[in-house]
Design an enzyme around this catalytic site. Structure first.
Site, PDB file in Angstrom:
ATOM      1  N   SER A 195      10.010  40.744  32.093  1.00  0.00           N
ATOM      2  CA  SER A 195      10.130  41.684  33.264  1.00  0.00           C
ATOM      3  C   SER A 195      11.313  42.805  32.412  1.00  0.00           C
ATOM      4  O   SER A 195      10.995  43.504  33.184  1.00  0.00           O
ATOM      5  CB  SER A 195      10.800  40.883  34.379  1.00  0.00           C
ATOM      6  OG  SER A 195      11.904  40.198  33.898  1.00  0.00           O
ATOM      7  N   ASN A 243       9.701  33.917  24.955  1.00  0.00           N
ATOM      8  CA  ASN A 243      10.943  34.930  24.777  1.00  0.00           C
ATOM      9  C   ASN A 243      11.767  34.665  25.826  1.00  0.00           C
ATOM     10  O   ASN A 243      13.036  34.850  25.737  1.00  0.00           O
ATOM     11  CB  ASN A 243      10.277  36.336  25.032  1.00  0.00           C
ATOM     12  CG  ASN A 243      11.482  37.365  25.120  1.00  0.00           C
ATOM     13  OD1 ASN A 243      12.277  37.426  24.194  1.00  0.00           O
ATOM     14  ND2 ASN A 243      11.620  37.611  26.590  1.00  0.00           N
ATOM     15  N   TYR A 279      23.617  27.230  23.779  1.00  0.00           N
ATOM     16  CA  TYR A 279      22.707  28.319  23.341  1.00  0.00           C
ATOM     17  C   TYR A 279      22.161  28.173  21.826  1.00  0.00           C
ATOM     18  O   TYR A 279      21.131  28.227  21.340  1.00  0.00           O
ATOM     19  CB  TYR A 279      23.251  29.386  23.482  1.00  0.00           C
ATOM     20  CG  TYR A 279      22.533  30.949  23.276  1.00  0.00           C
ATOM     21  CD1 TYR A 279      21.376  31.147  24.054  1.00  0.00           C
ATOM     22  CD2 TYR A 279      22.473  31.463  22.160  1.00  0.00           C
ATOM     23  CE1 TYR A 279      20.592  32.324  23.850  1.00  0.00           C
ATOM     24  CE2 TYR A 279      21.692  32.758  21.717  1.00  0.00           C
ATOM     25  CZ  TYR A 279      20.872  32.893  23.021  1.00  0.00           C
ATOM     26  OH  TYR A 279      19.993  34.168  22.634  1.00  0.00           O
ATOM     27  N   LYS A 324      18.730  27.311  20.307  1.00  0.00           N
ATOM     28  CA  LYS A 324      17.746  27.971  19.495  1.00  0.00           C
ATOM     29  C   LYS A 324      17.501  27.470  18.059  1.00  0.00           C
ATOM     30  O   LYS A 324      16.661  27.983  17.314  1.00  0.00           O
ATOM     31  CB  LYS A 324      18.916  29.596  19.301  1.00  0.00           C
ATOM     32  CG  LYS A 324      18.836  30.145  20.565  1.00  0.00           C
ATOM     33  CD  LYS A 324      17.550  30.863  21.164  1.00  0.00           C
ATOM     34  CE  LYS A 324      17.481  31.725  22.227  1.00  0.00           C
ATOM     35  NZ  LYS A 324      16.280  32.021  22.809  1.00  0.00           N
ATOM     36  N   ILE A 345      21.124  42.705  20.329  1.00  0.00           N
ATOM     37  CA  ILE A 345      20.210  43.641  20.883  1.00  0.00           C
ATOM     38  C   ILE A 345      20.937  43.994  22.297  1.00  0.00           C
ATOM     39  O   ILE A 345      21.212  43.286  22.827  1.00  0.00           O
ATOM     40  CB  ILE A 345      19.068  42.833  21.065  1.00  0.00           C
ATOM     41  CG1 ILE A 345      18.490  42.014  19.805  1.00  0.00           C
ATOM     42  CG2 ILE A 345      17.775  44.024  21.187  1.00  0.00           C
ATOM     43  CD1 ILE A 345      18.412  42.928  18.529  1.00  0.00           C
TER      44      ILE A 345
HETATM   45  P1  NAD Z   1      17.244  39.483  29.432  1.00  0.00           P
HETATM   46  O1  NAD Z   1      18.381  38.577  30.218  1.00  0.00           O
HETATM   47  O2  NAD Z   1      17.269  40.853  29.363  1.00  0.00           O
HETATM   48  O3  NAD Z   1      15.889  38.896  30.040  1.00  0.00           O
HETATM   49  C1  NAD Z   1      15.706  37.510  29.703  1.00  0.00           C
HETATM   50  C2  NAD Z   1      13.902  37.344  30.459  1.00  0.00           C
HETATM   51  O4  NAD Z   1      13.842  35.938  30.495  1.00  0.00           O
HETATM   52  C3  NAD Z   1      13.963  37.845  31.889  1.00  0.00           C
HETATM   53  O5  NAD Z   1      12.511  38.317  32.022  1.00  0.00           O
HETATM   54  C4  NAD Z   1      14.085  36.527  32.739  1.00  0.00           C
HETATM   55  O6  NAD Z   1      13.222  36.640  33.816  1.00  0.00           O
HETATM   56  C5  NAD Z   1      13.484  35.470  31.790  1.00  0.00           C
HETATM   57  N1  NAD Z   1      13.599  34.356  32.048  1.00  0.00           N
HETATM   58  C6  NAD Z   1      14.961  33.747  32.059  1.00  0.00           C
HETATM   59  N2  NAD Z   1      14.826  32.169  32.390  1.00  0.00           N
HETATM   60  C7  NAD Z   1      13.328  31.999  32.568  1.00  0.00           C
HETATM   61  C8  NAD Z   1      12.592  30.897  33.177  1.00  0.00           C
HETATM   62  N3  NAD Z   1      13.401  29.735  33.059  1.00  0.00           N
HETATM   63  N4  NAD Z   1      11.589  31.074  33.153  1.00  0.00           N
HETATM   64  C9  NAD Z   1      10.756  32.151  32.946  1.00  0.00           C
HETATM   65  N5  NAD Z   1      11.438  33.328  32.350  1.00  0.00           N
HETATM   66  C10 NAD Z   1      12.876  33.094  32.296  1.00  0.00           C
HETATM   67  O7  NAD Z   1      17.211  38.725  28.021  1.00  0.00           O
HETATM   68  P2  NAD Z   1      16.958  39.567  26.376  1.00  0.00           P
HETATM   69  O8  NAD Z   1      18.170  39.964  25.804  1.00  0.00           O
HETATM   70  O9  NAD Z   1      15.712  40.440  26.603  1.00  0.00           O
HETATM   71  O10 NAD Z   1      16.483  38.282  25.640  1.00  0.00           O
HETATM   72  C11 NAD Z   1      15.113  37.823  25.409  1.00  0.00           C
HETATM   73  C12 NAD Z   1      14.975  36.480  24.344  1.00  0.00           C
HETATM   74  O11 NAD Z   1      15.756  36.934  23.234  1.00  0.00           O
HETATM   75  C13 NAD Z   1      16.000  35.328  24.869  1.00  0.00           C
HETATM   76  O12 NAD Z   1      15.361  34.140  24.547  1.00  0.00           O
HETATM   77  C14 NAD Z   1      17.195  35.414  24.035  1.00  0.00           C
HETATM   78  O13 NAD Z   1      17.869  34.162  23.995  1.00  0.00           O
HETATM   79  C15 NAD Z   1      16.831  36.127  22.879  1.00  0.00           C
HETATM   80  N6  NAD Z   1      17.901  36.828  21.974  1.00  0.00           N
HETATM   81  C16 NAD Z   1      18.309  37.789  22.612  1.00  0.00           C
HETATM   82  C17 NAD Z   1      19.528  38.522  21.948  1.00  0.00           C
HETATM   83  C18 NAD Z   1      20.337  39.890  22.290  1.00  0.00           C
HETATM   84  O14 NAD Z   1      21.080  40.314  21.584  1.00  0.00           O
HETATM   85  N7  NAD Z   1      19.870  40.270  23.523  1.00  0.00           N
HETATM   86  C19 NAD Z   1      19.866  38.165  20.574  1.00  0.00           C
HETATM   87  C20 NAD Z   1      19.267  37.008  20.051  1.00  0.00           C
HETATM   88  C21 NAD Z   1      18.134  36.356  20.861  1.00  0.00           C
END
Ligand code: NAD
Length: 249
Positions: free
Chosen positions: A16, A92, A157, A161, A190
């Protein structure tokens, strides 16, 4: 020029907003039909659906908890009914519940392991039979540099991961002979809602550790995901691709 994912169907969890949204838009721009999930209804999710549709591909949005096996089973069956196949799976969806181990509750542990790791099991378990029958498929599981290196305040976390990496390498070993590839992306820092919660001080501290001297954007991760999803990566499986501006070499 032919689009890189023309005729392919991609299922992306947690798309989303943030990284998932960037991946969905990039895949759609390359011609893939998109099924995506998110956990709570929101205007942002509807907006994402419209942006994908505007790129001229088929799109369907599902509100579902990725950690719920029965819900995932119904969802995957519907994707196959609607789209006919699943070529690319991107796990994701993810959350954080950060605190030091000595303060971490059982609930904080369980919530993160469920949303981040069990969710990936659910979708991999239910999509791989479809990919095996097709004799092709690309799975991309979203880990983190924290899953490779650990991080104070993120035991739950980091464990989830790191688990993603073990899960993915095992799938790569089990499924390679059936034409199914599985790889990990380990993003660094990110700019998304997830990191937006962090203090300015902490963000500045992270930035100092990044050789490319900037935070990443969702599009930086989407580029790596496009490579792994496409035939350019036809001989790449079981790998962990860190996309972090050189932060954690
Ligand atoms: P975000 O919080 O902006 O978005 C997370 C998304 O996951 C949302 O669409 C939310 O609705 C969905 N979500 C959460 N729990 C859920 C569930 N139980 N079922 C279905 N959907 C669910 O996060 P982001 O920063 O875009 O992160 C996306 C992925 O990348 C995650 O797995 C996060 O751990 C990983 N990540 C992010 C970063 C960063 O710096 N942002 C770094 C490393 C890894």
């Amino acid at each position: 020029m032919e689009k890189m994912l023309e005729g392919k169907v991609a299922l992306i969890t947690g798309a989303s907003r943030g990284i998932g949204k960037a991946v969905a838009l990039r895949f759609a721009a390359e011609g893939a039909a998109i099924a995506f999930t998110h956990v709570t209804p929101s205007a942002a999710a509807e907006q994402t659906e419209q942006e994908i549709a505007a790129l001229g591909v088929k799109v369907k949005r599902y509100v579902a908890d990725a950690a719920d096996y029965a819900a995932t089973e119904a969802l995957v069956a519907d994707v196959v009914k609607e789209f006919g196949r699943i070529d690319i799976l991107v796990n994701n969806a993810g959350i954080t519940r950060d605190t030091l181990l000595m303060r971490m509750s059982e609930q904080q542990w369980d919530e993160v392991i469920s949303a981040n790791l069990k969710s990936a099991f659910n979708f991999c378990r239910l999509c791989t039979p479809i990919m095996m029958r097709q004799r092709s498929g690309s799975i991309i599981n979203m880990s983190s540099v924290v899953g490779v290196h650990g991080n104070a305040g993120q035991c739950n976390y980091a464990a989830s991961k790191a688990g993603i990496i073990g899960l993915t390498k095992s799938i790569a070993a089990e499924m390679g002979s059936r034409g199914v590839r599985a790889n990990v992306i380990a993003p660094g820092f990110i700019n998304t809602d997830m990191t937006g919660k962090l203090s300015e001080e902490l963000r500045a501290e992270w930035a100092k550790q990044i050789p490319l001297r900037r935070a990443g954007e969702g599009e930086d991760i989407a580029g790596a995901a496009l490579f792994l999803a496409s035939d350019l990566a036809a001989y790449v499986t079981g790998q962990v691709l860190q996309v972090d501006g050189g932060m954690a070499m």
